[in-house]
Structures are given as C-alpha cells and as structure tokens.
Design a protein around this motif. Structure first.
Motif, short mmCIF file in Angstrom:
data_model
loop_
_atom_site.label_atom_id
_atom_site.label_comp_id
_atom_site.label_asym_id
_atom_site.label_seq_id
_atom_site.Cartn_x
_atom_site.Cartn_y
_atom_site.Cartn_z
N LEU A 187 44.12 -2.58 27.57
CA LEU A 187 44.40 -4.56 28.51
C LEU A 187 44.59 -3.90 29.90
O LEU A 187 44.22 -4.74 30.17
N THR A 188 44.25 -3.06 30.64
CA THR A 188 44.15 -2.61 32.02
C THR A 188 42.69 -3.12 31.82
O THR A 188 42.61 -3.90 33.23
N GLU A 210 40.65 -5.36 30.41
CA GLU A 210 41.06 -7.11 30.88
C GLU A 210 41.81 -7.43 31.92
O GLU A 210 41.26 -8.47 32.54
N GLY A 211 42.39 -6.32 32.00
CA GLY A 211 43.22 -6.75 33.41
C GLY A 211 43.08 -7.00 34.71
O GLY A 211 42.60 -8.52 35.40
N GLY A 212 41.13 -5.86 34.50
CA GLY A 212 39.59 -6.26 36.06
C GLY A 212 39.44 -7.50 35.44
O GLY A 212 39.14 -8.14 36.65
N ALA A 213 39.01 -7.06 34.42
CA ALA A 213 37.93 -9.04 34.15
C ALA A 213 38.62 -9.82 34.05
O ALA A 213 38.33 -11.05 34.78
N PHE A 258 36.74 -9.34 37.69
CA PHE A 258 35.73 -7.85 38.40
C PHE A 258 34.80 -7.81 37.80
O PHE A 258 34.12 -8.30 36.54
N THR A 259 33.56 -7.45 38.16
CA THR A 259 32.35 -7.07 37.96
C THR A 259 32.39 -5.71 36.37
O THR A 259 33.59 -5.00 36.72
N GLU A 278 32.97 -3.18 39.10
CA GLU A 278 33.73 -2.58 39.40
C GLU A 278 35.39 -2.77 38.57
O GLU A 278 36.19 -1.42 38.92
N TRP A 306 37.14 1.16 39.82
CA TRP A 306 38.37 0.83 40.22
C TRP A 306 39.38 1.18 38.91
O TRP A 306 40.65 1.58 39.29
N ILE A 307 38.79 0.65 37.85
CA ILE A 307 40.30 1.00 37.30
C ILE A 307 39.55 2.55 36.18
O ILE A 307 40.39 3.04 35.86
N TRP A 331 41.28 6.31 36.34
CA TRP A 331 41.95 6.23 35.29
C TRP A 331 42.36 7.29 34.11
O TRP A 331 43.14 8.17 34.11
N LEU A 364 49.64 9.37 37.53
CA LEU A 364 48.28 9.17 36.30
C LEU A 364 48.88 8.73 35.17
O LEU A 364 49.52 9.95 34.46
#
Lengths: 345, 277
Positions: free
Chosen positions: A218-219, A221-224, A228-229, A232, A236-237, A241, A339
């Motif tokens: 889910l996280t 996919e949030g980037g996608a 985000f590439t 990225e 970044w995720i 994480w 985290l």
C-alpha cells in the motif's frame, strides 16, 4: 458439578506447576548467552593479564611485533617473566582489522542493497527464488575456500589487471593517495577487503531482501500513485522504511568481517610489524595474527606470546562490542521518527 | 450485456443533461471508458464498461464487494498495469486521449490523476516531507517554495494547526484520520485534475469522515472526484452521479438522486434500499 470443578482446578494446578518449570528453564536459557559472553571475556582477561601488565599501553601504539629471544634465559619485568627483547605492538593489527572490515562494508552494503532491491522488486518469482537460494548457499561456504580462492586466483588477477587501473584513475589527493603507488602481488589490504565483501554480501543481501519484503504494498503504491519512478519509490519509501534494519544487517556483516580469520590470514599477506603504505600491500588483522602466530607462540616457554595473543583476542572482543553498541546508538537516533518496522534490531 | 451497458449509458447521459441538481455540460468529459473489460489471469472482473465522468463532478461507484469497483478505479491511473496477470480490453480516455497512448507519459498521467487509498499510507519521512514528496518528484516548485506549499496544503486539509509544531516529526504518530488527511494533502500538493478515492473513509471515525467529505465538497468542481464507497449515505451526501456495479457489470449510472430514489433496475433498487449487499 462440584466434582468436575475440582478436577478442573487440579489440572489447572498441575498446569501452573508445569508452567513454572517452563518459565524457569526459559529464564535460564535467556541468561545463557550474556553469561557466556561475560564468562569468555573474563577468561580472556585472566589469560591476558600478564601480557596486559607487560605490554602496557604500548600494545595499542607500537607497530613492532617481536616475541624476543627464546634461546637465552628469560628475565622478569614488573613481575612478568618474559623472553629477552620481547616487544608487542598491535597498532597495525588494529588498523588492519578496521580498515579491511570497513573496506568490505563499503563494497558490500551498496552491492547487497542493490541486489536485494532487484531480487524483490524486479525479478520474476522463480528467478528471485533461485537467486535467493544462491545467496544462502554462498553464505554457507566455509571461509577457507574463499581464502584459497582469494590467494590463488582473485589476488593475482586483481594485482595484474585491476589494481594498476585503480592506481591510475584515482585522483592524487588526500584520502585517495592510499590507492596509489606500488600495486603489489595480490596479497594485501584491498584483496582481503574484496574477499571479505564477497563473504558478507550474502548476509547483508539476504537480510535486506527479507526486510524489503516487509515494506507494505500500500505504501509503495502510494508512491506510484503520486507519479514516483521505481527508483524514487525505492529511494524515498522502501529503503527509509527499513533503514534501522539495514543498519542492523550491516553490523551483522561488519561483525563477520571483523572476526573473519582464515580468509584474511590467507589473502592479507599476514605481514607483522608494519602498516601498509597503501591499500595494495600486505597487512594483517588481529584474528589473522592469532591464527598465524599461535604455533610459534606456543614455543615461548614463558607463555608471554600466547598471553599476548589472548590480549589481542580480548581487544577484538572489545572492538566487536563497541561496534555493536555504536550501531545501537545509531539505530536509536535514526528511528527517532518512529519507524513502523525494523525498530530495535 | 453489451447492449444493456450501452442502453444504461445513453439513459445516464440524458439524465445528466436534464438533471435538476446537476448543471454540468455532459460533453465536457474529463475521463471516459470505452468498452473497458478488466481481469486477472483467466478471470474477468468487469466487462464492457462505458462510463463517463463530467469535469468537476463527484461520482460515487457503489456495489457489493467483488463487483469490480476498485479494479475499475485503479485502472483509471494505470495502477493495475504492473499487477501480475492483469488483462484489459477497451480503453480509457483522459481529456479525449487514451491513457495508454504512447504520447502519454505514465508519471505525468499520475500527476494529473491522483489517488487516495483505503487506508492511510504515509511515507517514512517527516510530516512536511510527506506533503511535498510529490512536488519534489515532479520538480514543480522551487526549493524555497516547498515549505510554503506544505503549509498551504496542510491548511487546505485542516491539519495545519494540529501539526504546526511537529512538521519534522514522524507521520506515524498522527491519528488514523489525520494520517488520511495528510495523504490527501500530499495528493493535492501536485495539483491533480482528478482524484480517485478508494473507500477513503472506511477506516475512519465519524468526525474524520465528515472532515474528508467536507474537503471533497469544497474542492469540487476544481477537482473531479471518483469515489468508490460502501457507505451509501456517503454516496448520497457527496456525489452528483452514482454508478452501480453489480457482478462485473455497470448496472446503472445516473444522477445520485435518481439512483437512490427512483432507480430503473431492480438490482439497484435492492442494493440501495439495503436489501442486498
């Protein structure tokens, strides 16, 4: 009715009793590892005490390693009997241990993280499983095999084809001067560092792979969904994480590299008494010295030589402990933003 | 079934054009699907969907679980492209151009068509960084403006007062509702034209639900919303149009009032009256 309750209560009582014994056993089991550590360190300390007295602080600052003359009568200084002219300085071993391990980590961490990312994010399932299997097999290969390969094949190849190239392309400034000059014959710091790296890559990579699989879809996919590439998203995720876990994995690798004995003894050139003037030349580490010097140390009738090796072992234990504590402090700092995974390695 | 879909579509356009509480031009469609069928592996999830979303509207997608709403929604910004076994026939037009056309850059599409998920999914970075993550990725603002953008978007979603003093803290310490608002701020920060919401409030408490709903209403018509929801009351409260999905088909589509008060098809009637689903 009453009868059945009584039966139940009795069985509860036996259960409780059994529970207590389980509890007691697991308590003892929980205290075993720390007890073993304390015990081993204490024994080492007792064994090394005469050497500590004799060598003094000079053990940490001298570069000489002279067992002294075994063929004349020993003398006594500060209550310690020792061969005439014995002088032990472990500075080159300490530096060699740290340098080769750090070098190994500098090579292994990026390679491992890259490999883990590719295994988890890019490869199709069957390939990812195969590569993962190879990683685990690689982790199980005895270090003497890496040592033999390093000294017979990799070292000479590096000295012939790679080291001259490195020496040529690195800039002649500050830190990089360490990678210039005589490129040696393939036994030395850089060869050991590379062999160590190959040995710790499976540890760091397989741990990183397991960590990466825990990053929630889910996280990512949030980037996608935000455009985000893949890079990225990873940068970044996924990696942030698992950052505390990554530190833990790296420390695991570092611990392995610090203590690795055979492979380093075989690829470092195991030269005593001098710091290498550049990364290509022979050196040694604490662990490699212990294994390569034990035989001749046993011929020291005063026992100082073996006690000095014990002092070296004690030092190595302390370095490993210090690394672990430093890593824990680092994890605490890094995880201050609470985290979700990998807290407390 | 195709005929049925077309029939439904024509009817819904008529309804849109004449709908009393909806003055949007039916011809100004920001997203529309053409005979869109989706599936995974051998299984077809939804078939032959012709559905059009007027610019600036709020559309609710309702229907029982497994009726294909979420799969449909995720396809609109190509989130399913990389899912294993995903199959598709038909097309999705965004501003009259196929979203799979070679002229369309996937990352640029996702900047225009944003998404909010069922559960809040903050990134492992500070609250402020979360809001500007997309802005940085798309490089759409100067570095000096980022802080300002973060503040503006957090104010927009009503989170600023709550997080003003802890912009550099972890987002994982916020409540679930606050986290979802943060994700909304993050999605808004890159200035999308369309926001796809996948049951955005299903994991939230009533107060947070109200906050999110009010936000959606206030952001319309600047942004077109397509909302998958199981909350029928929510669909009624916020949407202009409602599409009812049932067993992989688009059963009915029209103004929300019409769907809830006078649905044309018996399945819709049963679902919206609570006798099914």
């Amino acid at each position: 009715m009453n009868h059945s309750i009584a039966v139940r209560e009795r069985s509860r009582a036996t259960l409780l009793k059994r529970f207590f014994s389980i509890k007691a056993v697991s308590r003892i089991a929980a205290f075993l590892p720390p007890a073993a550590l304390v015990f081993a360190t204490a024994i080492l300390f007792a064994e090394a005490l005469p050497a500590i007295k004799y060598n003094g602080l000079g053990f940490l600052t001298h570069t000489q390693w002279r067992p002294g003359n075994f063929y004349v009568n020993p003398v006594t200084t500060n209550g310690v009997t020792h061969p005439v002219g014995a002088l032990y300085g472990a500075l080159p071993l300490i530096l060699g241990t740290l340098e080769s391990s750090v070098l190994a980590l500098v090579i292994a961490v990026p390679v491992s993280i890259g490999a883990a990312l590719i295994i988890v994010e890019k490869l199709p399932d069957h390939l990812s499983q195969t590569v993962g299997l190879f990683l685990e097999v690689l982790a199980g290969i005895p270090s003497v095999i890496f040592g033999l390969w390093g000294t017979l094949t990799l070292g000479p190849m590096l000295a012939r084809d790679v080291f001259p190239l490195i020496s040529q392309i690195v800039p002649n400034i500050a830190f990089f001067k360490f990678f210039k000059g005589n490129t040696g014959h393939g036994e030395g710091l850089l060869t050991s560092g590379i062999v160590l790296a190959i040995m710790v890559i499976p540890i760091i990579a397989s741990t990183s792979r397991d960590l990466l699989r825990q990053v929630p879809r889910l996280t990512k996919e949030g980037g996608a969904a935000l455009g985000f590439t893949d890079w990225e998203t990873n940068r970044w995720i996924s990696l942030p994480w698992i950052r505390t876990g990554l530190i833990g994995a790296s420390v695991l690798g570092l611990a392995r590299a610090l203590g690795e004995t055979m492979a380093v003894a075989m690829t470092s050139g195991a030269v005593l008494g001098a710091n290498p003037s550049n990364a290509f030349l022979p050196m040694t580490t604490i662990a490699a010295t212990i294994v390569s010097q034990l035989d001749s140390a046993l011929t020291d009738a005063t026992g100082l030589a073996t006690r000095t090796l014990a002092e070296g072992a004690l030092l190595l234990t302390l370095i490993a402990l210090a690394t672990n504590i430093a890593a824990r402090l680092l994890v605490r700092r890094v995880s201050s933003t609470a985290l979700p995974v990998g807290r407390g390695i | 079934m195709i005929q049925q879909g077309e029939h439904v579509n024509v009817q819904s356009f008529d309804a849109l054009a004449s709908g009393s509480d909806n003055h949007l031009e039916p011809t100004d469609l920001i997203v529309s699907t053409k005979e869109l069928s989706l599936g995974f592996g051998q299984k077809t999830v939804i078939a032959d969907i012709d559905l059009s979303f007027p610019r600036g509207s709020i559309t609710a997608l309702i229907g029982p679980s497994g009726s294909g709403k979420t799969t449909f929604l995720r396809t609109l910004n190509r989130m399913n492209d990389n899912v294993k076994g995903f199959t598709r026939t038909g097309d999705v037009l965004f501003n009259s151009e196929s979203i799979w056309s070679p002229n369309i850059d996937l990352l640029a599409l996702r900047r225009r068509v944003g998404m909010l998920f069922q559960r809040a999914n903050p990134f492992p970075m500070s609250i402020e960084q979360n809001v500007i993550a997309g802005v940085k990725a798309h490089n759409i603002a100067k570095k000096s403006q980022l802080k300002q953008i973060a503040k503006m978007r957090l104010e927009e979603v009503g989170l600023w007062q709550a997080v003003e003093t802890r912009l550099h803290d972890s987002p994982f310490r916020l409540s679930g509702g606050q986290q979802q608002l943060l994700c909304l701020a993050r999605a808004l920060a890159i200035g999308p034209d369309v926001l796809l919401l996948d049951e955005p409030t299903s994991a939230l408490d009533p107060t947070s639900i109200e906050a999110v709903e009010n936000l959606i209403l206030s952001l319309s018509p600047a942004i077109t919303f397509i909302v998958v929801t199981h909350n029928l009351a929510q669909a009624r409260r916020i949407s202009h149009n409602t599409a009812f999905f049932f067993e992989g088909q688009l059963t009915e589509y029209g103004p929300t009032k019409h769907i809830f008060e006078d649905p044309s098809r018996p399945e819709t009637q049963r679902y919206v009256s609570g006798r099914m689903g």
